[in-house]
Design an enzyme around this catalytic site. Structure first.
Site, short mmCIF file in Angstrom:
data_model
loop_
_atom_site.label_atom_id
_atom_site.label_comp_id
_atom_site.label_asym_id
_atom_site.label_seq_id
_atom_site.Cartn_x
_atom_site.Cartn_y
_atom_site.Cartn_z
CG HIS A 28 0.96 -3.02 -5.89
ND1 HIS A 28 1.21 -1.66 -5.85
CD2 HIS A 28 2.02 -3.60 -5.25
CE1 HIS A 28 2.34 -1.42 -5.22
NE2 HIS A 28 2.85 -2.59 -4.86
CB CYS A 69 -0.31 1.58 -5.16
SG CYS A 69 0.57 2.91 -5.99
#
Length: 464
Positions: free
Chosen positions: A114, A59
Site C-alpha cells: 500500500h 492504512c
C-alpha cells in the site's frame, strides 16, 4: 533486565489491518466479541502491551509513517488511491527496510504493501529482498463479484511477488476466494523465511502486514463457522491462529531470545457495516480524529530484554518505531530531513521510566484535526463519524482522556491552561512544515525536496 544496548536481534513485525483497540481478549474483547484470542493474549503477556499506542488515520498514512518515521503530511502518502493513479512514497524517502537491510539483515515483506503499486515503488524496490502479497488493499477482492465490473477501465487486482533486482510479477487474481486464502499463504511464506534464515545463521527482518480484519472480512475456509458468531469472529480466530503459527515456528528455531517480535494494528476499527469493529472504551473508527482511531492494540516480545507482563499507558506513536527499530538493528535514522519519530529504545528496554514522547499532532490528509498531549486531547475540527461532515471549530474542544475516554465533555473553559502547551506543540510542528515543505501527493519518482528546481505533482518544473 540489561540496560546496555544488546546485540542486534532478528525482527518480526506482524501488522494487522483495521484491528480495533477493543477486539482482542487482552484488550477486553476476545470472547465478548465471539472470538477468543489466546495466542495473541499470550504474546502480550510475554512482553510489553501498550494501551496508548497511536497511529495515523488509515492504512496508507500509517504504513508511510512506519516506513519513513515521518507524519504523512510530510510524505504525501495521505490516503488510499485506486489502481493506476499516483500513490505511495517517492523514492527519495529512506524506508525502515533500507536502514535495516544495510546492516546485513535479510529482509522480506509478506502481505499488504500500500505504498506504491508500480516498478520503483514495490517493496523490493524499497529495501526488501523479497515480497509476496498485494500492492494495494483487500476491498479490491470484491471487484470480480461486483455487477457491471469492467476490467478494461479498472484493472484486475492481483496477488504479486518479487525479488530485489527482478521485475515484480502477478501470481493470481485477488478475488473473494483468494481473499480467504491469503493470510494462510502469508503465514506459510513467513515461516519458510524464518526457517531459511535460521539455517543460514543470518539476522532477518520479516515485515508481515496481514490482511485481517479488513473488509470484506472473510475467514479461510478452514475457519469458516468455527465460532458460530459469523465471519468477523471467525476471521479474528483465524488471525489469532496465524500469529500463533508464526510464534511457534520462531520458537522452534531456538531464536526467540534473539528476536524482537512485534504485533499491532495499522488503524482503528472499520466503520462500514456489516464489518464494523470496536475500539472498546474509546469512541470512533478510523478516518476520524477520535481516540478510537488513534489508539490501537500493540505489543512487543523480546525475552531477556523486554520485561514480561509489562503494561504501559505512556504515549508512543507509530513514527517512533522508525528510529527505535533502526537503532535496535544497529542503524541510525537519516539526519538530512525531519524525522518525527522519537527513539523509544531505552523506554522499551526498561532503562527509562517514561516514553520519550508527551504528545503529537494529528492530520487527516492535509488538515490538522487534533493534537494530543499527556492526558489531554484538543480537537480543532470535529467529526465523530466518517462522512458526518467536518465541523471547523471557532473554539477548540478539549477533553481529559483519563476522566472522559469517550470525549463527551468539553473542559476547555475550566482547563484552558492546557491549550498553551498544545498550541506550542502545534506551532513548532507547523514551523517545520514551512522550513521543509511537504511532498505533494502524487509526486513523481524524481521528486527531491529542497532541490534548486523541484518537480511538482503535475510534472511541471518550477523555480522554488
Amino acid at each position: 533486565m540489561t540496560t546496555a544496548q544488546p546485540s542486534p536481534p532478528n525482527i518480526i513485525f506482524i501488522l494487522a489491518d483495521n484491528l480495533g483497540w477493543g477486539e482482542l481478549g487482552c484488550y477486553g474483547g476476545g470472547v465478548l466479541r465471539g472470538a477468543p484470542t489466546p495466542r495473541i493474549d499470550a504474546l502480550a503477556a510475554e512482553g510489553i502491551r501498550f494501551t496508548n499506542f497511536n497511529v495515523e488515520s488509515d492504512c496508507v498514512p500509517t504504513r508511510s509513517a512506519l516506513m519513513t518515521g515521518r507524519h504523512p503530511i510530510r510524505t504525501g502518502a495521505l490516503q488510499s488511491v485506486p489502481a493506476g493513479l499516483p500513490q505511495g512514497i517517492v523514492p527519495w524517502e529512506i524506508t525502515l527496510a533500507q536502514l535495516i537491510s544495510r546492516q546485513g539483515y535479510a529482509s522480506a515483506c509478506f502481505g499488504k504493501w500500500h505504498l506504491g503499486d508500480r516498478p520503483g515503488r514495490y517493496p523490493t524496490d524499497r529495501g526488501f529482498d523479497e515480497w509476496y502479497g498485494i500492492p494495494r488493499t483487500s476491498n479490491e477482492s470484491m471487484f470480480t463479484a461486483s455487477p457491471g465490473y469492467d476490467p478494461s477501465v479498472t484493472p484486475l487486482p492481483y496477488v504479486m511477488q518479487a525479488r530485489a533486482g527482478e521485475p515484480a510479477s502477478d501470481v493470481h487474481v485477488y478475488d473473494l476466494e483468494a481473499r480467504r486464502r491469503i493470510d494462510a499463504e502469508l503465514t506459510e511464506r513467513t515461516i519458510e523465511f524464518i526457517q531459511r534464515q535460521s539455517k543460514a545463521n543470518k539476522p532477518f527482518f520479516a515485515y508481515v502486514p496481514i490482511t485481517q480484519l479488513h473488509y470484506p472480512t472473510l475467514p479461510h475456509r478452514d475457519f469458516a463457522g468455527r465460532t458460530g458468531a459469523g465471519d468477523f469472529a471467525d476471521s479474528m480466530v483465524e488471525m489469532d491462529s496465524r500469529v500463533g503459527q508464526i510464534v511457534d515456528a520462531l520458537d522452534a528455531t531456538g531464536l526467540a531470545e534473539r528476536t524482537l517480535l512485534v504485533f499491532g494494528s495499522d488503524n482503528g476499527p472499520e466503520f462500514r457495516r456489516p464489518w464494523r469493529g470496536t475500539a472498546g472504551p474509546w469512541t470512533g473508527t478510523y478516518h476520524t480524529a477520535m481516540e478510537g482511531a488513534l489508539r490501537v492494540p500493540f505489543m512487543m516480545r523480546w525475552p531477556g530484554h523486554i520485561p514480561p507482563g509489562r503494561v504501559t499507558n505512556e504515549i508512543v506513536h507509530i513514527v517512533d518505531l522508525y528510529p527505535t527499530l533502526a537503532r535496535i538493528a544497529g542503524a541510525s535514522a537519516p539526519t538530512d530531513r525531519p524525522i518525527d519519530g522519537l527513539d523509544q529504545t531505552d523506554f522499551l528496554l526498561d532503562a527509562q521510566a517514561h516514553s520519550a514522547r508527551e504528545g503529537f499532532v494529528y492530520y487527516i490528509k492535509q488538515e490538522l484535526r487534533a493534537a494530543k498531549w499527556r492526558d489531554w486531547k484538543m480537537h480543532v475540527v470535529w467529526e465523530a463519524e466518517p462522512n458526518a461532515g467536518a465541523k471547523h471549530l471557532e473554539s477548540p474542544l478539549l477533553f481529559n482522556l483519563t476522566r472522559d475516554p469517550k470525549e463527551e465533555t468539553d473542559v476547555g473553559s475550566e482547563a484552558s491552561w492546557v491549550r498553551t502547551p498544545i498550541r506550542r506543540m502545534i506551532h513548532a510542528f507547523q514551523q517545520t512544515l514551512k522550513e521543509h515543505p511537504p511532498i505533494p501527493a502524487g509526486a513523481p519518482d524524481d521528486y527531491v525536496p529542497g532541490a534548486g528546481k523541484e518537480r511538482q505533482h503535475d510534472g511541471v518544473k518550477r523555480e522554488k
